[in-house]
Enzyme design. Structure first.
Site, mmCIF file in Angstrom:
data_model
loop_
_atom_site.group_PDB
_atom_site.id
_atom_site.type_symbol
_atom_site.label_atom_id
_atom_site.label_comp_id
_atom_site.label_asym_id
_atom_site.label_seq_id
_atom_site.Cartn_x
_atom_site.Cartn_y
_atom_site.Cartn_z
ATOM 1 N N CYS A 2 0.835 -1.199 0.000
ATOM 2 C CA CYS A 2 0.000 0.000 0.000
ATOM 3 C C CYS A 2 0.870 1.250 0.000
ATOM 4 O O CYS A 2 2.048 1.211 0.343
ATOM 5 C CB CYS A 2 -0.959 0.033 1.180
ATOM 6 S SG CYS A 2 -2.036 -1.392 1.327
ATOM 7 N N ARG A 27 5.246 -0.642 -4.768
ATOM 8 C CA ARG A 27 4.927 -1.298 -3.502
ATOM 9 C C ARG A 27 3.829 -2.345 -3.665
ATOM 10 O O ARG A 27 3.646 -3.196 -2.799
ATOM 11 C CB ARG A 27 4.492 -0.258 -2.470
ATOM 12 C CG ARG A 27 5.584 0.713 -2.093
ATOM 13 C CD ARG A 27 5.042 1.874 -1.276
ATOM 14 N NE ARG A 27 4.598 1.456 0.028
ATOM 15 C CZ ARG A 27 5.348 1.473 1.138
ATOM 16 N NH1 ARG A 27 6.597 1.860 1.074
ATOM 17 N NH2 ARG A 27 4.852 1.095 2.294
ATOM 18 N N TRP A 76 -3.581 -2.478 -1.258
ATOM 19 C CA TRP A 76 -3.374 -3.899 -1.506
ATOM 20 C C TRP A 76 -4.339 -4.645 -0.603
ATOM 21 O O TRP A 76 -4.243 -4.574 0.610
ATOM 22 C CB TRP A 76 -1.924 -4.273 -1.201
ATOM 23 C CG TRP A 76 -1.517 -5.624 -1.707
ATOM 24 C CD1 TRP A 76 -1.205 -6.714 -0.965
ATOM 25 C CD2 TRP A 76 -1.365 -6.020 -3.058
ATOM 26 N NE1 TRP A 76 -0.860 -7.768 -1.769
ATOM 27 C CE2 TRP A 76 -0.949 -7.366 -3.067
ATOM 28 C CE3 TRP A 76 -1.540 -5.368 -4.288
ATOM 29 C CZ2 TRP A 76 -0.710 -8.085 -4.232
ATOM 30 C CZ3 TRP A 76 -1.299 -6.076 -5.453
ATOM 31 C CH2 TRP A 76 -0.883 -7.413 -5.405
ATOM 32 N N ASN A 102 -2.434 2.354 6.026
ATOM 33 C CA ASN A 102 -1.620 1.174 5.762
ATOM 34 C C ASN A 102 -1.516 0.382 7.062
ATOM 35 O O ASN A 102 -1.344 0.968 8.131
ATOM 36 C CB ASN A 102 -0.201 1.554 5.315
ATOM 37 C CG ASN A 102 -0.174 2.150 3.935
ATOM 38 O OD1 ASN A 102 -1.173 2.148 3.221
ATOM 39 N ND2 ASN A 102 0.972 2.673 3.555
ATOM 40 N N GLY A 103 -1.557 -0.937 6.961
ATOM 41 C CA GLY A 103 -1.444 -1.773 8.148
ATOM 42 C C GLY A 103 -2.711 -2.577 8.373
ATOM 43 O O GLY A 103 -3.546 -2.730 7.474
ATOM 44 N N GLU A 482 17.741 -18.341 -4.304
ATOM 45 C CA GLU A 482 17.438 -17.006 -4.818
ATOM 46 C C GLU A 482 17.111 -17.048 -6.304
ATOM 47 O O GLU A 482 16.204 -16.358 -6.771
ATOM 48 C CB GLU A 482 18.613 -16.054 -4.552
ATOM 49 C CG GLU A 482 18.443 -14.650 -5.106
ATOM 50 C CD GLU A 482 17.254 -13.891 -4.537
ATOM 51 O OE1 GLU A 482 16.926 -12.829 -5.086
ATOM 52 O OE2 GLU A 482 16.648 -14.350 -3.546
ATOM 53 N N LYS A 486 13.578 -15.699 -7.770
ATOM 54 C CA LYS A 486 13.541 -14.632 -8.763
ATOM 55 C C LYS A 486 12.705 -15.055 -9.962
ATOM 56 O O LYS A 486 11.908 -14.278 -10.502
ATOM 57 C CB LYS A 486 14.973 -14.304 -9.192
ATOM 58 C CG LYS A 486 15.259 -12.887 -9.577
ATOM 59 C CD LYS A 486 14.815 -11.842 -8.595
ATOM 60 C CE LYS A 486 15.426 -11.974 -7.228
ATOM 61 N NZ LYS A 486 14.581 -11.629 -6.127
ATOM 62 N N GLU A 489 8.782 -15.409 -9.028
ATOM 63 C CA GLU A 489 8.031 -14.220 -8.641
ATOM 64 C C GLU A 489 7.747 -13.293 -9.810
ATOM 65 O O GLU A 489 6.779 -12.534 -9.760
ATOM 66 C CB GLU A 489 8.723 -13.465 -7.491
ATOM 67 C CG GLU A 489 10.064 -12.861 -7.803
ATOM 68 C CD GLU A 489 10.716 -12.246 -6.568
ATOM 69 O OE1 GLU A 489 10.007 -12.005 -5.579
ATOM 70 O OE2 GLU A 489 11.923 -12.007 -6.597
ATOM 71 N N HIS A 505 16.333 -38.490 -2.500
ATOM 72 C CA HIS A 505 15.462 -38.690 -1.347
ATOM 73 C C HIS A 505 14.034 -38.206 -1.630
ATOM 74 O O HIS A 505 13.335 -37.787 -0.710
ATOM 75 C CB HIS A 505 16.041 -37.975 -0.128
ATOM 76 C CG HIS A 505 17.356 -38.544 0.318
ATOM 77 N ND1 HIS A 505 17.471 -39.764 0.924
ATOM 78 C CD2 HIS A 505 18.618 -38.055 0.211
ATOM 79 C CE1 HIS A 505 18.742 -40.016 1.186
ATOM 80 N NE2 HIS A 505 19.461 -38.988 0.761
ATOM 81 N N LYS A 605 6.312 -4.650 -2.566
ATOM 82 C CA LYS A 605 7.724 -4.403 -2.287
ATOM 83 C C LYS A 605 8.023 -4.408 -0.803
ATOM 84 O O LYS A 605 8.991 -5.003 -0.355
ATOM 85 C CB LYS A 605 8.130 -3.052 -2.897
ATOM 86 C CG LYS A 605 9.600 -2.701 -2.722
ATOM 87 C CD LYS A 605 10.492 -3.648 -3.501
ATOM 88 C CE LYS A 605 11.945 -3.259 -3.419
ATOM 89 N NZ LYS A 605 12.790 -4.246 -4.112
#
Length: 610
Positions: A2, A27, A76, A102-103, A482, A486, A489, A505, A605
């Site tokens: 947000c 964001r 968001w 926000n929150g 990583e 990458k 996403e 395994h 973000k």
């Protein structure tokens, strides 16, 4: 997660609010809105689901919404689906008060039920609406007084922007566990959830802290603590320009930030290397503490967690002390075994990641020393950690981190070298050679970035796979985590990373003819074992894209279908180079698939909710 922008001044507010929100698009959001006070019509709300362009088109770039005081928001969805009703700003039933938030308000149901019992009508599914309706419930002509009463009633995390039609020359801001910045202009002042939204208009800012409330007018900003006492805020000057937060001719922020990594490494490392030694600014860690250190715990989320996974190998190799790596979201629920002889390193690009902040506070409660590795100066983690090392990476706009990862990794490595100087676990000549190799990393990275055609070609061959596996051992396994993240996403391809020795395994049952396996084999002591694992997946029909050092290219070529190479360097520094082709591969695959690279779906973000 947000975005908030607020403005009070002499100019029209809406175009400035839209511009600020545009710079916060990275964001993540699914709807956007504005509330602007018009002297003739009162508070005017304009909201739109989807991209910010829809809101800009609706308001003719803000020009059709008159008024010099206003707040804006990109939402968001957490409570309630993306919709007009659930979008911010929210308006009180009388139309006199508007709020952006926000929150998460954790006790919103309790408050909502109480207000409904008092005859208040709700119009959305959000937790935020309880704030604006509770403000109106307490409002008796003084919006600041009502705001303080609300802050003492609500629980959870919040950054709030409030406008009241009865006091149209000001806006009110408050924060707890969610970032909020105050910006000081000439004849105008601002609030924002990120300094990126303000840098076009001012470089003078203050960072609000938990429990503070600010009253913002065009002539100044007055901040109060939670006891309603006026306080003087320290002002900071932002040391980067608006061009740093723009694409600069690149098609995407992600590609721009990949290309910035050599310079980022120089900024993060070179000032800290002097006369063959590492010097770290203003650390309070004493030599005695470092010698008595019983364990190190690295705590982070996402890519920063993967930095920690690489860092475990580096620090244990350098220091011969145990290093644990914990996901921040799990750390405080796992009864961590730490004490006054433990060092907890928390890593966060924004310095505001809520799970990481909570882990930091738990570590401090248990008596551990804490050290933050963050990018944003003045962020909560930077302030609350016992010590902080800044990465100096500049603004990172793309949701998928690249340069922040690289800068965090090199700072963590420098910290390890610094500790060897106290512990004596590394001979002087070996330390000096390692530092020399660190100083060569930027030029080696620049060389790699000047030749990206092979990676583009490989991406064009493999972009249509729907499941891709990364395998490696030791540092290569940590690096594969990583690379896999990458790819998934930004390209939306299912991808997993596995320690290569674990294939037999269970995981090898997923390898079928045509499956793409990205095999990392840069760590020379385990190269032969890595080759054996490649042969293993090839025998099940996998197509293998190998990643190794230039000295091993011919050997890798005998077993892999295609090979990417990186320059040779010190073994502990290999991840700093191998991450680059993995970033580029993910970027070019996503490009081939037509994905929204800088704003991947469902991602944000800065994650400021738990």
């Amino acid at each position: 997660m947000c975005g908030i922008v607020g403005f009070v001044g002499a100019e029209q507010a809406a175009p400035i609010l839209l511009d600020g929100l545009t710079r916060l698009e990275y964001r993540g959001y699914d709807s956007a809105g504005l509330a602007v006070y018009d002297p003739e019509r009162g508070l005017q709300l304009t909201k739109a689901k989807g991209r910010l362009k829809a809101l800009a088109d609706l308001t003719n770039g803000g020009n059709s919404v008159p008024g010099t005081v206003g707040i804006g928001h990109t939402r968001w969805a957490t409570h309630g689906e993306p919709s007009y009703a659930n979008s911010h700003p929210h308006l009180s039933n009388s139309g006199r008060i508007a709020v952006v938030h926000n929150g998460i308000i954790e006790n919103y149901l309790e408050i909502k039920e109480y207000l409904i019992s008092q005859g208040v009508t709700f119009h959305s599914e959000t937790d935020t609406e309880v704030v604006v309706q509770l403000l109106e419930y307490y409002y008796k002509g003084d919006i600041v007084d009502a705001a303080f009463k609300v802050l003492h009633r609500i629980e959870g995390s919040y950054a709030l922007g409030i406008v009241c039609a009865d006091q149209p020359d000001q806006l009110v801001a408050a924060r707890k566990d969610s970032p909020l910045v105050l910006g000081y202009g000439e004849g105008c002042n601002f609030i924002a959830s990120d300094v990126t939204a303000l840098i076009k208009y001012t470089k003078t800012v203050s960072y609000m802290e938990d429990g503070e409330l600010a009253v913002v007018t065009r002539d100044g900003i007055q901040v109060y603590n939670n006891l309603r006492q006026p306080i003087e805020k320290e002002k900071s000057i932002v040391d980067w320009d608006i061009s740093d937060a723009e694409k600069g001719g690149y098609e995407h922020f992600m590609f721009k930030e990949i290309m910035e990594q050599p310079e980022v490494l120089r900024k993060a490392a070179f000032p800290r290397i002097k006369n063959g030694r590492v010097e770290l600014e203003a650390l309070s860690l004493t030599d005695d503490f470092i010698r008595q250190l019983s364990r190190i715990c690295i705590v982070a989320c996402g890519s920063s967690y993967h930095v920690g996974m690489v860092g475990k190998y580096i620090l244990e190799g350098l220091l011969r002390k145990p290093v644990d790596v914990a996901l921040a979201s799990e750390f405080r629920y796992a009864s961590p075994i730490i004490d006054e002889n433990s060092l907890v390193i928390v890593i966060s690009q924004s310095g505001e990641t809520l799970d990481t902040m909570a882990a930091l506070r738990e570590a401090k409660r248990l008596g551990a020393k804490t050290l933050g590795i963050v990018n944003v100066v003045g962020s909560t983690i930077a302030k609350e950690s016992d010590d902080v090392l800044y990465t100096w990476a500049g603004p990172e706009i793309a949701v998928a981190t690249t340069k922040a990862y690289s800068s965090q990794l090199i700072v963590l490595g420098l910290l390890g070298v610094y500790f060897t100087q106290v512990l004596g676990t590394m001979p002087d000549d070996e330390r000096e050679e390692l530092l020399r190799q660190i100083q060569l990393l930027p030029s080696k990275m620049e060389e790699m970035l000047s030749y990206t055609e092979d990676i583009q070609y490989f991406a064009s061959q493999f972009f249509n796979h729907e499941s891709i596996f990364f395998i490696g051992r030791n540092l290569d396994y940590a690096m594969g985590l990583e690379g896999s993240l990458k790819l998934k996403e930004i390209s939306y391809i299912h991808s997993e990373a596995y320690a290569a020795g674990e294939l037999k395994h269970g995981t090898i049952s997923l390898i079928v003819p045509g499956t793409l396996v990205v095999a990392l084999a840069t760590y020379d002591p385990l190269f032969d074992k890595a080759v054996s694992n490649i042969v293993e997946v090839k025998s099940r029909g996998a197509t293998v894209l190998g990643l190794t050092t230039e000295g091993r290219e011919s050997q890798m070529g005998k077993v892999a279908d295609a090979v990417i190479t990186i320059p040779e360097t010190h073994p502990l520094l290999l991840p700093s180079l191998s991450v680059v082709p993995l970033q580029l591969f993910a970027y070019y695959v996503a490009l081939q698939r037509g994905c929204d690279i800088d704003k991947p779906r469902n991602l944000a973000k800065s994650v400021t909710v738990e």
